[in-house]
Design a protein around this motif. Structure first.
Motif, short mmCIF file in Angstrom:
data_model
loop_
_atom_site.label_atom_id
_atom_site.label_comp_id
_atom_site.label_asym_id
_atom_site.label_seq_id
_atom_site.Cartn_x
_atom_site.Cartn_y
_atom_site.Cartn_z
N LEU A 156 -1.02 4.36 -0.80
CA LEU A 156 -1.01 5.76 -0.36
C LEU A 156 0.24 6.53 -0.76
CD1 LEU A 156 -2.50 4.13 2.41
CD2 LEU A 156 -3.16 6.52 2.58
N MET A 157 1.40 5.87 -0.80
CA MET A 157 2.63 6.58 -1.12
C MET A 157 2.58 7.24 -2.51
SD MET A 157 5.21 7.52 0.50
CE MET A 157 5.25 6.36 1.86
N PRO A 158 1.98 6.62 -3.53
CA PRO A 158 1.87 7.33 -4.82
C PRO A 158 1.13 8.66 -4.70
CG PRO A 158 1.46 4.99 -5.14
CD PRO A 158 1.53 5.21 -3.66
N GLY A 159 0.15 8.74 -3.81
CA GLY A 159 -0.56 10.01 -3.61
C GLY A 159 0.35 11.09 -3.06
N VAL A 160 1.23 10.72 -2.11
CA VAL A 160 2.20 11.67 -1.56
C VAL A 160 3.20 12.10 -2.64
CG1 VAL A 160 4.03 11.97 0.15
CG2 VAL A 160 1.95 10.71 0.76
N ILE A 161 3.64 11.12 -3.42
CA ILE A 161 4.58 11.43 -4.53
C ILE A 161 3.93 12.40 -5.52
CG2 ILE A 161 5.80 10.43 -6.49
CD1 ILE A 161 6.13 7.89 -4.76
#
Length: 587
Positions: free
Chosen positions: A305-310
């Motif tokens: 999920l963190m890549p989506g926020v990035i």
């Protein structure tokens, strides 16, 4: 015409992809040959010889697939981290599997979950549930995994442009290549080859998965990793919230309703997952593998999920056309040329591992729940032959269906979740009632299995109560579970077994529990609570930094966890001392 530098990149990517894929195949072959599995138990159950590492690796790669990488990151890009509930809350279910379900499965010596249902209820219940599994694996789970893997390869690496093929031809070719190689493991290697290849690919996925957010934060901070962390922590920090609202894909309230039972089904009764635990060397190794997979699930917010926020921050000035492009676009833009071959090999391995694991489980269901019931005198050679034929047939059907999904509407990830509601809730309801109520006869179980399909179809697809009345479909799954359990209890007053059910003991291997299982379970629950506290408005998902309440609740969580760990440690030591005294007295 592809430019020379692009051609060189494609060649290097292709060579490194071939080398890594060949390495996985070679190591899997060595482990399989060294084990010398023989007979049906060797082929389908790895001779009951899997250790904790291979169980954890195989469970994770069977669970993880490219549609999760793409779908969850897309959801984080569009909303926040609330979709992590599908993954992180699985830690609770792995505790349930390790501490409650697995000892009972191994004690009964089962090869499939439906085998338990026949022992507890009757043969018809076994075949109905087995048919649910086979149909869903063959027509939905495998085709969607292959298709979404193919479109991800195409988006990330520009396969269509590189080879100048049409989109349908490109997708079909990618589907068939990954499916064909994946099927080879399942058909010729059996469960052990599947488990070994899953574990190696799992290590690769962990390395590659961590590369993407690390490179993303470097890009966001213009070369400074911690500057990138500062950006996502201070600019739109609400994107870091795991506490979903009413308009998010996973409202927080659903964690306590249908999601509990959906995850219990998936991790504790889903044949494609639990078959690896049936093949454990002993209970201790099985519990190690299961709880390690639960620990790995808690890393999902970083990888899935963190890549989506990035991506949300990185492309803020030029928003993406669709949320599902977030992860492929990030990979395409940030991954250095020398890492692309390894990354595509890992993605390919993820698709392949998911496919071959489900193929192997489907073949096991067909061989044990249908063929052996029909031909109880069948030899091991015949069982293996039937398993291989079933693997080939299921693989071909899945490969034929997968390319057709390109003509389906968008949102396949959500559709898959909705489709699973047809069978996951009644199966976990029937299994739990089978364990906890020894008197209920088979008819209530069969009624619940049939009525659920009818009720779920009417509620979700005919009357569309989720969209019409704003009741999330996960809540509906929870309500159906409660209704079906109550229905079985009521019907159980009229349809009762002549004698209470007593489990048959057909154990394989040592059933001594892992000495650290209870303490590891406490640790997993504490870590899960900590993850949710951290990614909440009390933690990092707010302007101005974390609150005093965050520190208070974190301290309370770990104070309770440490207290429980101390108590459990004393109990283990007391039990060890008791066994030592008993052994000394026996001498």
């Amino acid at each position: 015409m592809v430019r020379r530098d692009n051609k060189e990149t494609i060649i290097i990517t292709l060579l490194s992809f071939i080398l890594f894929t060949a390495l996985v195949a070679y190591v899997s072959y060595l482990f399989t040959r060294r084990a010398k599995d023989v007979g049906a138990r060797g082929y389908f159950m790895a001779s009951g010889g899997l250790n904790g590492w291979f169980i954890a690796g195989s469970m994770m790669l069977t669970n993880l697939s490219v549609e999760q990488l793409v779908g969850l990151n897309g959801d984080a890009y569009a909303h926040n981290l609330s979709a992590m509930a599908w993954e992180c809350t699985a830690a609770i279910s792995t505790v349930a599997l390790a501490m409650f379900f697995l000892p009972r499965y191994l004690r009964g010596g089962f090869s499939t979950l439906p085998q338990f249902l026949e022992e507890r209820f009757d043969a018809t219940t076994r075949r109905v549930v087995s048919a649910f599994f086979v149909i869903s694996y063959m027509l939905v789970v495998n085709p969607s995994g292959l298709y979404l893997g193919a479109i991800t390869f195409n988006q990330v690496f520009g396969v269509q442009q590189a080879f100048g093929a049409s989109y349908p031809v490109t997708i079909t070719g990618l589907v068939w290549i990954s499916g064909f190689i994946g099927a080879l493991y399942a058909v010729f290697g059996g469960l052990r080859a599947v488990a070994v290849s899953d574990t190696i690919n799992g290590v690769g996925l962990l390395i590659a998965g961590l590369m993407v957010p690390a490179l993303g934060l470097l890009a966001l901070g213009h070369g400074d990793f911690f500057a990138g962390v500062h950006v996502i922590a201070t600019e739109a920090p609400e994107k870091l919230s795991a506490i979903g609202g009413a308009h998010d894909s996973v409202p927080f309230g659903t964690v306590f309703t249908g999601m509990i039972f959906a995850n219990l089904f998936y991790w504790c009764t889903n044949q494609a997952i639990i078959q690896r635990t049936f093949a454990a060397k002993n209970l201790a190794e099985g519990q190690k593998g299961v709880l390690l997979s639960g620990l790995l699930k808690l890393m999902v917010p970083i990888v899935m999920l963190m890549p989506g926020v990035i991506a949300y921050h990185l492309y803020a000035g030029n928003p993406l056309a669709r949320p599902d492009l977030a992860y492929p676009q990030l990979v395409a833009d940030l991954l250095p040329w020398w890492a692309k071959g390894f990354f595509v090999a890992v993605l390919f391995g993820t698709v392949m591992s998911h496919f071959n694991a489900v193929i192997n489980s489907t073949a096991t269901l067909i061989a044990f729940d249908f063929y052996r019931v029909w031909k109880p005198e069948a030899s091991d050679e015949k069982m293996i032959r039937v398993g291989k034929m079933a693997s080939i047939a299921v693989a071909v059907i899945s490969l034929l269906i997968a390319p057709l999904l390109m003509f389906a509407p968008d949102g396949i990830y959500t559709v898959m979740r909705r489709f699973s509601g047809f069978f996951n809730i009644p199966i976990i309801a029937v299994v739990l009632m089978g364990f906890f109520n020894a008197r209920i006869d088979a008819l209530p179980a069969k009624i619940v299995l049939l009525l659920h399909v009818i009720a779920y179809t009417l509620l979700i697809f005919v009357f569309k109560v989720d969209s019409t009345y704003g009741i999330h479909f996960i809540h509906i799954m929870g309500m159906l579970f409660v209704t079906e359990v109550l229905l079985m209890l009521v019907l159980g007053q009229f349809f009762r077994r002549a004698q209470p059910y007593q489990a048959h003991i057909r154990q394989h291997g040592d059933l001594t529990p892992w000495r650290y299982a209870s303490r590891m379970s406490v640790l997993l629950v504490a870590l899960l609570v900590s993850v949710y506290l951290t990614f909440s408005p009390l933690g990092v998902a707010r302007s101005g930094g974390v609150t005093q309440q965050y520190y208070l609740w974190m301290s309370l969580t770990w104070a309770v966890a440490v207290l429980l760990l101390v108590v459990l440690r004393r109990r283990v030591h007391a039990a060890d001392a008791g066994r030592a005294r008993a052994a000394a007295a026996a001498r």
